[in-house]
Design a protein around this motif. Structure first.
Motif, PDB file in Angstrom:
ATOM      1  N   VAL A 166      -9.784 -36.222 105.463  1.00 31.02           N
ATOM      2  CA  VAL A 166      -8.886 -35.138 105.076  1.00 31.02           C
ATOM      3  C   VAL A 166      -7.503 -35.629 104.635  1.00 31.02           C
ATOM      4  CG1 VAL A 166      -8.032 -34.694 107.428  1.00 31.02           C
ATOM      5  CG2 VAL A 166      -8.094 -32.846 105.769  1.00 31.02           C
ATOM      6  N   ASP A 167      -7.033 -36.752 105.193  1.00 29.91           N
ATOM      7  CA  ASP A 167      -5.712 -37.248 104.797  1.00 29.91           C
ATOM      8  C   ASP A 167      -5.678 -37.653 103.327  1.00 29.91           C
ATOM      9  OD1 ASP A 167      -4.351 -36.981 107.335  1.00 29.91           O
ATOM     10  OD2 ASP A 167      -5.644 -38.600 108.029  1.00 29.91           O
ATOM     11  N   SER A 168      -6.794 -38.129 102.807  1.00 31.08           N
ATOM     12  CA  SER A 168      -6.826 -38.473 101.383  1.00 31.08           C
ATOM     13  C   SER A 168      -6.671 -37.230 100.517  1.00 31.08           C
ATOM     14  CB  SER A 168      -8.135 -39.194 101.038  1.00 31.08           C
ATOM     15  OG  SER A 168      -8.063 -40.558 101.400  1.00 31.08           O
ATOM     16  N   SER A 169      -7.263 -36.121 100.939  1.00 35.86           N
ATOM     17  CA  SER A 169      -7.072 -34.874 100.195  1.00 35.86           C
ATOM     18  C   SER A 169      -5.623 -34.428 100.264  1.00 35.86           C
ATOM     19  CB  SER A 169      -7.980 -33.773 100.757  1.00 35.86           C
ATOM     20  OG  SER A 169      -9.326 -34.022 100.446  1.00 35.86           O
ATOM     21  N   ARG A 170      -5.024 -34.554 101.449  1.00 38.49           N
ATOM     22  CA  ARG A 170      -3.619 -34.180 101.598  1.00 38.49           C
ATOM     23  C   ARG A 170      -2.730 -34.984 100.651  1.00 38.49           C
ATOM     24  NH1 ARG A 170      -3.085 -34.291 108.244  1.00 38.49           N
ATOM     25  NH2 ARG A 170      -4.262 -32.363 108.677  1.00 38.49           N
ATOM     26  N   VAL A 171      -3.066 -36.262 100.476  1.00 40.54           N
ATOM     27  CA  VAL A 171      -2.241 -37.147  99.646  1.00 40.54           C
ATOM     28  C   VAL A 171      -2.588 -37.028  98.164  1.00 40.54           C
ATOM     29  CG1 VAL A 171      -1.764 -39.573  99.126  1.00 40.54           C
ATOM     30  CG2 VAL A 171      -1.787 -38.781 101.497  1.00 40.54           C
ATOM     31  N   TYR A 172      -3.866 -37.196  97.829  1.00 44.66           N
ATOM     32  CA  TYR A 172      -4.263 -37.268  96.421  1.00 44.66           C
ATOM     33  C   TYR A 172      -4.160 -35.919  95.709  1.00 44.66           C
ATOM     34  CZ  TYR A 172      -5.955 -42.088  96.694  1.00 44.66           C
ATOM     35  OH  TYR A 172      -6.034 -43.459  96.811  1.00 44.66           O
ATOM     36  N   GLN A 173      -4.653 -34.855  96.343  1.00 42.24           N
ATOM     37  CA  GLN A 173      -4.578 -33.539  95.703  1.00 42.24           C
ATOM     38  C   GLN A 173      -3.306 -32.789  96.108  1.00 42.24           C
ATOM     39  OE1 GLN A 173      -7.914 -34.522  97.002  1.00 42.24           O
ATOM     40  NE2 GLN A 173      -7.894 -35.313  94.903  1.00 42.24           N
ATOM     41  N   GLY A 174      -2.912 -32.915  97.370  1.00 41.56           N
ATOM     42  CA  GLY A 174      -1.753 -32.174  97.844  1.00 41.56           C
ATOM     43  C   GLY A 174      -0.436 -32.720  97.343  1.00 41.56           C
ATOM     44  N   VAL A 175      -0.175 -34.009  97.619  1.00 37.61           N
ATOM     45  CA  VAL A 175       1.122 -34.595  97.273  1.00 37.61           C
ATOM     46  C   VAL A 175       1.204 -34.958  95.790  1.00 37.61           C
ATOM     47  CG1 VAL A 175       2.723 -36.497  97.704  1.00 37.61           C
ATOM     48  CG2 VAL A 175       1.514 -35.427  99.615  1.00 37.61           C
ATOM     49  N   ARG A 189       3.802 -43.306  95.396  1.00 36.64           N
ATOM     50  CA  ARG A 189       4.002 -42.017  96.062  1.00 36.64           C
ATOM     51  C   ARG A 189       2.913 -41.789  97.107  1.00 36.64           C
ATOM     52  NH1 ARG A 189       4.036 -37.484  91.818  1.00 36.64           N
ATOM     53  NH2 ARG A 189       4.331 -36.213  93.705  1.00 36.64           N
ATOM     54  N   ARG A 190       1.712 -42.195  96.790  1.00 34.97           N
ATOM     55  CA  ARG A 190       0.610 -42.021  97.745  1.00 34.97           C
ATOM     56  C   ARG A 190       0.808 -42.895  98.977  1.00 34.97           C
ATOM     57  NH1 ARG A 190      -3.832 -41.920  92.908  1.00 34.97           N
ATOM     58  NH2 ARG A 190      -3.635 -39.683  92.457  1.00 34.97           N
ATOM     59  N   ARG A 191       1.288 -44.109  98.759  1.00 36.39           N
ATOM     60  CA  ARG A 191       1.540 -44.976  99.914  1.00 36.39           C
ATOM     61  C   ARG A 191       2.533 -44.317 100.870  1.00 36.39           C
ATOM     62  NH1 ARG A 191       4.760 -50.807 100.016  1.00 36.39           N
ATOM     63  NH2 ARG A 191       4.073 -51.448 102.097  1.00 36.39           N
ATOM     64  N   GLU A 192       3.616 -43.800 100.334  1.00 41.63           N
ATOM     65  CA  GLU A 192       4.630 -43.168 101.172  1.00 41.63           C
ATOM     66  C   GLU A 192       4.083 -41.909 101.848  1.00 41.63           C
ATOM     67  OE1 GLU A 192       7.682 -42.424 103.411  1.00 41.63           O
ATOM     68  OE2 GLU A 192       7.425 -44.267 102.252  1.00 41.63           O
ATOM     69  N   ALA A 193       3.217 -41.200 101.147  1.00 40.21           N
ATOM     70  CA  ALA A 193       2.634 -39.984 101.725  1.00 40.21           C
ATOM     71  C   ALA A 193       1.737 -40.326 102.914  1.00 40.21           C
ATOM     72  CB  ALA A 193       1.840 -39.227 100.669  1.00 40.21           C
ATOM     73  N   PHE A 194       0.945 -41.382 102.812  1.00 40.23           N
ATOM     74  CA  PHE A 194       0.116 -41.803 103.948  1.00 40.23           C
ATOM     75  C   PHE A 194       0.995 -42.207 105.134  1.00 40.23           C
ATOM     76  CE2 PHE A 194      -3.493 -42.693 100.901  1.00 40.23           C
ATOM     77  CZ  PHE A 194      -4.392 -41.838 101.506  1.00 40.23           C
ATOM     78  N   LEU A 195       2.064 -42.929 104.850  1.00 36.06           N
ATOM     79  CA  LEU A 195       2.958 -43.355 105.927  1.00 36.06           C
ATOM     80  C   LEU A 195       3.643 -42.157 106.579  1.00 36.06           C
ATOM     81  CD1 LEU A 195       4.552 -46.538 104.322  1.00 36.06           C
ATOM     82  CD2 LEU A 195       2.800 -46.433 106.100  1.00 36.06           C
ATOM     83  N   GLU A 196       3.961 -41.148 105.796  1.00 36.67           N
ATOM     84  CA  GLU A 196       4.584 -39.937 106.341  1.00 36.67           C
ATOM     85  C   GLU A 196       3.603 -39.193 107.244  1.00 36.67           C
ATOM     86  OE1 GLU A 196       7.071 -37.134 107.529  1.00 36.67           O
ATOM     87  OE2 GLU A 196       7.621 -38.947 106.424  1.00 36.67           O
ATOM     88  N   ILE A 197       2.348 -39.134 106.852  1.00 33.01           N
ATOM     89  CA  ILE A 197       1.319 -38.511 107.702  1.00 33.01           C
ATOM     90  C   ILE A 197       1.233 -39.243 109.035  1.00 33.01           C
ATOM     91  CG2 ILE A 197      -1.187 -38.224 107.974  1.00 33.01           C
ATOM     92  CD1 ILE A 197      -1.277 -37.561 104.959  1.00 33.01           C
TER      93      ILE A 197
END
Length: 239
Positions: free
Chosen positions: A99-108, A169-177
């Motif tokens: 689910v975190d990949s969806s949050r990052v790739y589609q969401g962010v 941007r995706r890297r930072e989004a994963f780190l934020e999660i």
């Protein structure tokens, strides 16, 4: 039967998720655990069909919302057919992306509204969140170099071909999660040698297993103590 464990692996392209999942699976099997290795998108026959549509880029013209819906449909089938039954029978499930990949790739980076993503997640996941998420952190430039070396003369998939800035941007989004959910997520430096990365992952997983064992032991001890207390409370009372 004791509930199993659900572990997911997240991170950018080329971070080494597949390699580390294979290493961890071997280590856990040597310990006597049943291990189920799976992936997203995919993991079940229905979800694998959706995987081809997504990664080929066939859904890209319809926009990120359509991709998110396709991911959600694939995830729902994957959970029902593979993940939930395996965890219920006591297996350890290792999943490449969730689910975190969806949050990052589609969401962010897809710029979809959080409320839309949360609604999809609530319906599809239905409480089946990971017990542990391993975030493999790697500089996107190195990750893309690794991904290119891995595929050789093959064609970059829908996400690998995107601009480096998007991967950053995706890297930072994963780190934020991970920062927002430290109880579930552990960040591992994936720039190190694969063996050192594997050691760090095994340490985190063994800690989770140990916590689960201790929790089970405490749960078993409580009824015994309650039974002893009830028996003791009757001593000395007149018949």
């Amino acid at each position: 039967m004791a509930r199993g464990i659900f572990i997911t692996f997240e991170g950018g392209e080329g971070a080494g998720k597949s390699t580390q999942i294979a290493r961890l699976a071997e280590s856990l099997r040597e310990m006597g655990h049943e291990v189920v290795v799976t992936r997203e998108p995919g993991g079940s026959p229905g979800a694998e069909a959706v995987r081809h549509v997504i990664l080929s880029g066939a859904a890209e013209p319809f926009g990120p919302a359509m991709e998110a819906i396709l991911f959600a449909a694939a995830r729902a089938d994957h959970i029902d057919q593979v993940i939930r039954p395996a965890v219920a029978r006591g297996a350890i499930v290792l999943c490449d992306r969730f689910v975190d990949s969806s949050r990052v790739y589609q969401g962010v980076t897809g710029n979809l509204e959080p409320a839309f993503m949360q609604a999809l997640e609530k319906v599809t996941v239905a409480g089946m969140m990971p017990d542990l998420t391993v975030v493999l952190d790697l500089d996107p430039e190195e990750g893309m170099r690794r991904a290119a070396a891995r595929r050789g003369d093959g064609t970059a998939d829908r996400f690998e071909k995107e601009a480096l800035d998007i991967h950053r941007r995706r890297r930072e989004a994963f780190l934020e999660i991970a920062r927002a959910d430290p109880g579930r997520c552990v960040v591992i430096d994936a720039a190190r040698a694969p063996a050192k990365v594997a050691t760090a992952i095994v340490k985190a997983v063994h800690a989770l297993i140990e916590r689960r064992l201790q929790k089970g032991a405490r749960a078993r001890a409580r009824p015994e103590r309650n039974g002893q207390g009830q028996a003791g409370s009757g001593e000395g009372k007149p018949a």
